[in-house]
Design a protein around this motif. Sequence first.
Motif, mmCIF file in Angstrom:
data_model
loop_
_atom_site.group_PDB
_atom_site.id
_atom_site.type_symbol
_atom_site.label_atom_id
_atom_site.label_comp_id
_atom_site.label_asym_id
_atom_site.label_seq_id
_atom_site.Cartn_x
_atom_site.Cartn_y
_atom_site.Cartn_z
ATOM 1 N N TYR A 35 -63.342 -14.098 2.083
ATOM 2 C CA TYR A 35 -62.632 -15.044 2.957
ATOM 3 C C TYR A 35 -63.005 -14.910 4.419
ATOM 4 O O TYR A 35 -63.020 -15.904 5.146
ATOM 5 C CB TYR A 35 -61.120 -14.858 2.795
ATOM 6 N N PHE A 36 -63.306 -13.682 4.844
ATOM 7 C CA PHE A 36 -63.524 -13.454 6.280
ATOM 8 C C PHE A 36 -65.004 -13.319 6.640
ATOM 9 O O PHE A 36 -65.334 -13.027 7.783
ATOM 10 C CB PHE A 36 -62.745 -12.213 6.735
ATOM 11 N N PHE A 84 -64.949 -14.436 10.577
ATOM 12 C CA PHE A 84 -63.842 -15.390 10.599
ATOM 13 C C PHE A 84 -63.210 -15.531 11.976
ATOM 14 O O PHE A 84 -62.897 -16.642 12.411
ATOM 15 C CB PHE A 84 -62.797 -14.917 9.591
ATOM 16 N N PHE A 128 -64.879 -14.586 17.193
ATOM 17 C CA PHE A 128 -65.017 -15.426 18.390
ATOM 18 C C PHE A 128 -63.768 -15.400 19.254
ATOM 19 O O PHE A 128 -63.861 -15.446 20.480
ATOM 20 C CB PHE A 128 -65.403 -16.869 18.004
ATOM 21 N N PRO A 179 -56.355 -12.986 13.489
ATOM 22 C CA PRO A 179 -55.723 -12.823 12.173
ATOM 23 C C PRO A 179 -56.014 -11.494 11.468
ATOM 24 O O PRO A 179 -55.156 -10.993 10.747
ATOM 25 C CB PRO A 179 -56.286 -13.998 11.372
ATOM 26 N N ASP A 225 -58.065 -14.492 -1.999
ATOM 27 C CA ASP A 225 -58.921 -13.405 -1.545
ATOM 28 C C ASP A 225 -58.271 -12.478 -0.524
ATOM 29 O O ASP A 225 -58.926 -11.557 -0.019
ATOM 30 C CB ASP A 225 -60.201 -13.989 -0.917
ATOM 31 N N VAL A 226 -57.019 -12.733 -0.180
ATOM 32 C CA VAL A 226 -56.349 -11.936 0.858
ATOM 33 C C VAL A 226 -54.929 -11.581 0.404
ATOM 34 O O VAL A 226 -54.156 -12.471 0.029
ATOM 35 C CB VAL A 226 -56.270 -12.709 2.193
ATOM 36 N N SER A 244 -52.143 -15.004 8.600
ATOM 37 C CA SER A 244 -52.922 -15.051 9.846
ATOM 38 C C SER A 244 -52.116 -14.655 11.079
ATOM 39 O O SER A 244 -52.675 -14.384 12.129
ATOM 40 C CB SER A 244 -53.578 -16.417 10.101
#
Lengths: 277, 277
Positions: free
Chosen positions: A40-41, A56, A59, A222, B12-13, B226
């Motif tokens: 996911y990341f 993910f 930035f 996150p 996935d998390v 998040s």
Amino acid sequence: MELWITEQQNEDVNFTCRVKRTIYSEKTEFQQVDIMETEYFGKMMVLDGVIQTTTFDEFVYHEMIVHVPMLSHPDPKRILVIGGGDGGSVREIIRHKSVEKVDWVDIDGRVIEICKAYLPEWNSTVWGSPLVEQKTEDGLKHMKESQGMYDVIIVDCSDPVGPGELLFTYEFYKDIFGALKEDGLFVQQTESPFYHRELIKRIQKDVKSIYPITGLYTANIPTYPSGLHCFTIGSKKYDPASPVRFADFEPRWYTAKTHEASFVLPRFVEELTETEY
Amino acid sequence: MELWITEQQNEDVNFTCRVKRTIYSEKTEFQQVDIMETEYFGKMMVLDGVIQTTTFDEFVYHEMIVHVPMLSHPDPKRILVIGGGDGGSVREIIRHKSVEKVDWVDIDGRVIEICKAYLPEWNSTVWGSPLVEQKTEDGLKHMKESQGMYDVIIVDCSDPVGPGELLFTYEFYKDIFGALKEDGLFVQQTESPFYHRELIKRIQKDVKSIYPITGLYTANIPTYPSGLHCFTIGSKKYDPASPVRFADFEPRWYTAKTHEASFVLPRFVEELTETEY
């Protein structure tokens, strides 16, 4: 087989994500370094089991730790980065046209080599730049030898345990003061306003006792504990809460209004700057 | 024995926290309800495995979903809450002196009874209040029967799966429009700008097509995916981005400046309001 990585955010809270594969692992002189590819990341760099940076959301962190101090200064030329082994902070710094030289000091040269090899998305522009000088050295030692040299100092350190521990002390903030020019300012990542309240209060007290201007601002990251991260600024002259210039490039997170809004603290966070430790 | 609860934030998390004990569990007609006592987050209410509210951070959610719309309206008297079974939103609403009547409609009366019994910290002030009328009813049905009745409507719903699914549709936003007075506004929790981008874009498009004024604002809620959560407002007359009144009580998170700053969207979030779905 399912592969998952678990970060212990503290004794009672875990953050777990699915892993496609381990890209690289090494135990350096200072710490365990793991580069993972997660579902996911995206890519993820982990030091001693603590998530440092991911595709993910890197930035947000790098834009906010760099552009807020850089755009609070009218003409930042000479910059020091302590830590920031993945290169993301240096990458954002050299987007500013005023910059003439970036000294990039990390105590663990292996982290930098590993990130150069396995996270080129973070730092490929850095390695070709004639502006950047990378030194594998103790940041504290470098600071003592650099009196009055820097416009902006960026302390892009890991948590206050292990190699990063001495980067959260009164003595360190005094040494930074000495290494800044007479109108310089520094920024440091200072953890979560939800999870690390006593640490943030203590840092606020220390920085306030040394610098005429102290700032605290937040950003949403996150993959860091609580998703709300804060940054502390000590400044000799310029108010960091408002940019004095616009970015002449297009960040993905940062805007001039986001800069200002990041210093507007909810009461629960504002308390950290008011309370006597 | 160690007891841990794991929330699957997506495939996935996972978010996992240590549990002291299960306080109460029940499968109602609509959903699985669990009240847990956790080590780090205090009490926690979980619906179908999804964390709804915890002692640790419920104040952020409830203050921001209530005080932003309430203080954007000069004189909110008649309020409707859809969902919000824990009572936290109604608790914050009745702190406003202008309020004459709160209709509180939840489709699952058992959730309300369970939270009344086991989360009195959230809602004890609600049950003694003559202003509050609680109805166990379908929010959609209630809306169609309440033409032009409300100053403020607060949609404090769970995720857009299960009982909450129909509360995220164009038809629902039209029915809210009908139930609002000619200068009314509504707010809805609309998930994470990092994790639910397509959903937020679609809601923005729907609300913009119905209401003259549409707003999107954020708040930091560590136990939600998040850690960054957003709220969508549709308003017939008042601009929700600035408060028209000050709170005459002292919230823990909300301030007038936090209200304004919550509408300042980083570029990555602003995109959700601009892009054509």
